[in-house]
Design a protein around this motif. Structure first.
Motif, PDB file in Angstrom:
ATOM      1  N   HIS A 109      14.310   1.668  -6.502  1.00  0.00           N
ATOM      2  CA  HIS A 109      15.669   1.375  -6.825  1.00  0.00           C
ATOM      3  C   HIS A 109      16.240   2.108  -7.820  1.00  0.00           C
ATOM      4  O   HIS A 109      16.898   1.536  -8.214  1.00  0.00           O
ATOM      5  N   MET A 110      15.062   3.032  -7.642  1.00  0.00           N
ATOM      6  CA  MET A 110      15.575   3.982  -9.607  1.00  0.00           C
ATOM      7  C   MET A 110      16.457   5.321  -8.570  1.00  0.00           C
ATOM      8  O   MET A 110      16.128   5.958  -7.813  1.00  0.00           O
ATOM      9  N   ILE A 111      16.945   5.641  -9.271  1.00  0.00           N
ATOM     10  CA  ILE A 111      18.227   6.765  -9.538  1.00  0.00           C
ATOM     11  C   ILE A 111      17.633   7.751  -9.156  1.00  0.00           C
ATOM     12  O   ILE A 111      17.814   8.395  -8.830  1.00  0.00           O
ATOM     13  N   LEU A 112      16.714   7.898 -10.944  1.00  0.00           N
ATOM     14  CA  LEU A 112      16.573   9.069 -11.492  1.00  0.00           C
ATOM     15  C   LEU A 112      15.652  10.009 -10.572  1.00  0.00           C
ATOM     16  O   LEU A 112      16.207  11.249 -10.905  1.00  0.00           O
ATOM     17  N   ASP A 113      14.844   9.438  -9.619  1.00  0.00           N
ATOM     18  CA  ASP A 113      13.872  10.110  -8.960  1.00  0.00           C
ATOM     19  C   ASP A 113      14.506  10.172  -7.718  1.00  0.00           C
ATOM     20  O   ASP A 113      13.952  11.132  -7.079  1.00  0.00           O
ATOM     21  N   ASP A 114      15.416  10.292  -7.799  1.00  0.00           N
ATOM     22  CA  ASP A 114      16.154  10.669  -6.230  1.00  0.00           C
ATOM     23  C   ASP A 114      16.191  12.520  -6.246  1.00  0.00           C
ATOM     24  O   ASP A 114      16.485  13.240  -5.473  1.00  0.00           O
ATOM     25  N   VAL A 115      16.234  12.731  -6.998  1.00  0.00           N
ATOM     26  CA  VAL A 115      15.336  14.071  -6.867  1.00  0.00           C
ATOM     27  C   VAL A 115      14.826  15.090  -6.209  1.00  0.00           C
ATOM     28  O   VAL A 115      15.253  16.595  -5.850  1.00  0.00           O
ATOM     29  N   SER A 116      13.592  13.901  -6.484  1.00  0.00           N
ATOM     30  CA  SER A 116      12.997  14.066  -5.540  1.00  0.00           C
ATOM     31  C   SER A 116      12.942  14.563  -3.686  1.00  0.00           C
ATOM     32  O   SER A 116      12.683  15.225  -3.266  1.00  0.00           O
ATOM     33  N   TYR A 117      13.803  13.710  -3.266  1.00  0.00           N
ATOM     34  CA  TYR A 117      14.775  13.831  -2.454  1.00  0.00           C
ATOM     35  C   TYR A 117      15.957  14.851  -2.013  1.00  0.00           C
ATOM     36  O   TYR A 117      16.109  15.672  -1.384  1.00  0.00           O
ATOM     37  N   LEU A 118      16.967  14.803  -3.304  1.00  0.00           N
ATOM     38  CA  LEU A 118      18.206  15.913  -2.834  1.00  0.00           C
ATOM     39  C   LEU A 118      18.205  17.549  -2.992  1.00  0.00           C
ATOM     40  O   LEU A 118      18.594  17.806  -2.913  1.00  0.00           O
ATOM     41  N   PHE A 119      16.450  17.564  -4.235  1.00  0.00           N
ATOM     42  CA  PHE A 119      16.378  19.078  -4.524  1.00  0.00           C
ATOM     43  C   PHE A 119      14.895  19.221  -3.778  1.00  0.00           C
ATOM     44  O   PHE A 119      13.996  19.660  -4.277  1.00  0.00           O
ATOM     45  N   ASN A 120      14.756  18.801  -2.185  1.00  0.00           N
ATOM     46  CA  ASN A 120      13.885  18.635  -1.512  1.00  0.00           C
ATOM     47  C   ASN A 120      13.745  20.354  -0.982  1.00  0.00           C
ATOM     48  O   ASN A 120      15.095  20.454   0.889  1.00  0.00           O
ATOM     49  N   LYS A 121      13.089  20.806  -0.434  1.00  0.00           N
ATOM     50  CA  LYS A 121      13.160  22.588   0.267  1.00  0.00           C
ATOM     51  C   LYS A 121      12.576  21.504   2.117  1.00  0.00           C
ATOM     52  O   LYS A 121      13.738  22.671   2.793  1.00  0.00           O
TER      53      LYS A 121
ATOM     54  N   HIS B  82       0.890  -1.069  -0.161  1.00  0.00           N
ATOM     55  CA  HIS B  82       0.123   0.175  -0.024  1.00  0.00           C
ATOM     56  C   HIS B  82       0.697   1.457  -0.163  1.00  0.00           C
ATOM     57  O   HIS B  82       0.137   2.179   0.482  1.00  0.00           O
ATOM     58  N   PHE B  83       1.675   1.433   0.063  1.00  0.00           N
ATOM     59  CA  PHE B  83       3.087   2.265   0.161  1.00  0.00           C
ATOM     60  C   PHE B  83       2.362   3.401  -1.679  1.00  0.00           C
ATOM     61  O   PHE B  83       2.224   4.467  -0.444  1.00  0.00           O
ATOM     62  N   ALA B  84       2.199   3.053  -2.315  1.00  0.00           N
ATOM     63  CA  ALA B  84       1.816   3.753  -3.290  1.00  0.00           C
ATOM     64  C   ALA B  84       0.009   4.729  -3.524  1.00  0.00           C
ATOM     65  O   ALA B  84       0.404   5.098  -3.334  1.00  0.00           O
ATOM     66  N   ASP B  85      -0.438   3.902  -3.038  1.00  0.00           N
ATOM     67  CA  ASP B  85      -1.693   3.970  -2.811  1.00  0.00           C
ATOM     68  C   ASP B  85      -1.845   5.143  -1.732  1.00  0.00           C
ATOM     69  O   ASP B  85      -3.097   5.913  -1.492  1.00  0.00           O
ATOM     70  N   GLU B  86      -1.033   5.075  -0.611  1.00  0.00           N
ATOM     71  CA  GLU B  86      -0.811   5.839   0.555  1.00  0.00           C
ATOM     72  C   GLU B  86      -0.465   7.205   0.589  1.00  0.00           C
ATOM     73  O   GLU B  86       0.201   7.853   1.685  1.00  0.00           O
ATOM     74  N   GLY B  87      -0.359   6.978  -0.741  1.00  0.00           N
ATOM     75  CA  GLY B  87       0.869   8.062  -0.343  1.00  0.00           C
ATOM     76  C   GLY B  87       2.943   8.398  -0.048  1.00  0.00           C
ATOM     77  O   GLY B  87       2.790   9.643   0.004  1.00  0.00           O
ATOM     78  N   MET B  88       2.575   7.005   0.290  1.00  0.00           N
ATOM     79  CA  MET B  88       4.014   7.120   0.568  1.00  0.00           C
ATOM     80  C   MET B  88       5.138   7.727   0.086  1.00  0.00           C
ATOM     81  O   MET B  88       4.463   7.842  -1.440  1.00  0.00           O
ATOM     82  N   PRO B  89       6.608   8.233   0.272  1.00  0.00           N
ATOM     83  CA  PRO B  89       7.421   8.825  -1.092  1.00  0.00           C
ATOM     84  C   PRO B  89       8.064   7.760  -1.702  1.00  0.00           C
ATOM     85  O   PRO B  89       9.001   6.803  -1.566  1.00  0.00           O
ATOM     86  N   VAL B  90       7.462   7.382  -2.931  1.00  0.00           N
ATOM     87  CA  VAL B  90       7.760   5.972  -3.609  1.00  0.00           C
ATOM     88  C   VAL B  90       9.228   6.560  -4.205  1.00  0.00           C
ATOM     89  O   VAL B  90      10.196   5.114  -4.291  1.00  0.00           O
ATOM     90  N   TYR B  91       9.813   7.380  -4.324  1.00  0.00           N
ATOM     91  CA  TYR B  91      11.118   7.498  -5.078  1.00  0.00           C
ATOM     92  C   TYR B  91      12.194   7.182  -3.461  1.00  0.00           C
ATOM     93  O   TYR B  91      13.398   6.893  -4.110  1.00  0.00           O
ATOM     94  N   LEU B  92      11.903   6.728  -2.176  1.00  0.00           N
ATOM     95  CA  LEU B  92      12.627   6.040  -1.275  1.00  0.00           C
ATOM     96  C   LEU B  92      12.542   4.722  -1.006  1.00  0.00           C
ATOM     97  O   LEU B  92      13.368   4.104  -1.044  1.00  0.00           O
ATOM     98  N   TYR B  93      11.288   4.358  -1.896  1.00  0.00           N
ATOM     99  CA  TYR B  93      11.754   2.490  -1.564  1.00  0.00           C
ATOM    100  C   TYR B  93      11.684   2.283  -2.762  1.00  0.00           C
ATOM    101  O   TYR B  93      12.077   0.749  -2.805  1.00  0.00           O
TER     102      TYR B  93
END
Length: 351
Positions: A144-156, A131-142
């Motif tokens: 194993h893709m590197i490209l979507d780490d921008v959501s973490y690296l450049f997060n205010k 249920h990680f995606a369904d419940e609005g969890m930060p899927v980019y942390l779960y």
């Protein structure tokens, strides 16, 4: 001149982005890349963002799995009782599939001597999906893709909220790393609080416990059995947490009692057959479940109860075996019947 200005602007902008990214990677408040940097404590308080990172990157040989009911255990209680190093794998209202995902991730890079598994009855009858995606969890942390780490690296929020909090907390001498995800300090536990936060459902029409629901429970139990069979090197400590009489009242009024009692007995029958599995039941501990002063709502109990449970896991007083589980399930059924037909009238005398 204009081209030089643009070039300088681009270089400065890129340098700033690289600096921001480097700061996030070094501090890494969600532990997405590594365990705490040298000199920093493990400031772990936001399960949906930090749990998967700690499972992948921390050093441990004991893993505590469970829902919000398990958040108020202190990791050190298990360390002291079992001689291991424990972290938590927590998800609110976790399904069996959710927790087994954590466990599979842990086994990727860790040798687990112990798994402490808070076995919620509602998880045994939940659908078999994450249920990680369904419940609005930060899927980019779960993932194993590197490209979507921008959501973490450049997060205010990461830069101006989580990193400062991490650093400030880490510098506190009395910060307790074992109290990860603990919320008990902000809550009060009393009969009044438990009743205040209990929304009693209306009585539903009697609902049959059908074959489809039975098969779903059996399938979830089979997943637990498969995990225990696949890892004979691990000692699994499963335990049913003590839900209050208000929780059982809710279950009864919604026509779900038979399903939950079946789930408890079905899991007990299956799990007690394995030598590396230890199953404990606190469902029928009357001194707890009938004492609403130990609860903040119908199912979340005080940290004193959490501590008591860890102490019992070292003994055999609440241990279910192939020889005694049927007797214990019968005792639970009788207690549930008494609580929902008699004890509950103390609080709802008109019904």
């Amino acid at each position: 001149m204009e081209k030089k200005f643009i070039k300088r602007f681009l270089i400065q902008s890129l340098s700033l982005l690289l600096l921001i990214g480097a700061v996030v990677v070094f501090a890494d408040p969600f532990y997405h890349y590594h365990a705490p940097a040298a000199g920093l404590k493990a400031v772990v308080y936001k399960a949906e963002y930090q749990c998967i990172g700690t499972i992948r990157n921390f050093r441990y040989d004991g893993l505590l799995l469970g829902s919000s009911v398990a958040e108020n255990y202190n990791n050190r209680w298990f360390d002291e009782a079992f001689g291991c190093t424990t972290i938590k794998g927590i998800k609110s209202s976790a399904t069996t599939m959710d927790l087994l995902y954590y466990l599979e991730e842990a086994y990727q890079n860790h040798e687990l001597g112990y798994v402490f598994y808070n076995l919620d009855l509602f998880a045994l009858k939940a659908e078999q999906k994450h249920h990680f995606a369904d419940e609005g969890m930060p899927v980019y942390l779960y993932n194993h893709m590197i490209l979507d780490d921008v959501s973490y690296l450049f997060n205010k929020g990461v830069l101006f909220e989580y990193i400062p909090y991490q650093l400030a907390s880490s510098l506190k001498q009395d910060y307790d790393e074992g109290a990860s995800y603990n919320w008990a300090q902000y809550k009060t536990f009393s009969e009044a609080d438990a009743l205040l936060h209990y929304e009693r459902p209306p009585v539903s029409a009697a609902r049959d416990f059908g074959e489809e629901e039975r098969q779903l429970i059996d399938a979830n139990v089979a997943l637990l059995v498969q995990m225990a069979e696949s890892h004979p090197e691990t000692e699994f400590y499963f335990f049913y947490p003590p839900y209050s009489l208000l929780w059982w009242d809710s279950v009864n009024r919604e026509g779900r009692t038979e399903a939950y009692l079946y789930a408890a007995e079905r899991a007990a029958k299956a799990l007690t057959a394995y030598s590396n599995v230890h199953l404990y039941s606190f469902l029928a501990e009357e001194d707890i479940v009938c004492n609403l002063n130990l609860y903040m709502d119908s199912m979340h109990f005080s940290a004193d109860v959490n501590r008591w449970i860890v102490e019992q896991l070292k003994g055999s007083g609440y241990l279910l075996t192939e020889e005694n589980y049927k007797e214990e399930m019968a005792r639970l059924g009788a207690l549930v019947e008494r609580m929902t037909e008699s004890d509950i009238k103390k609080y709802f005398p008109q019904d």
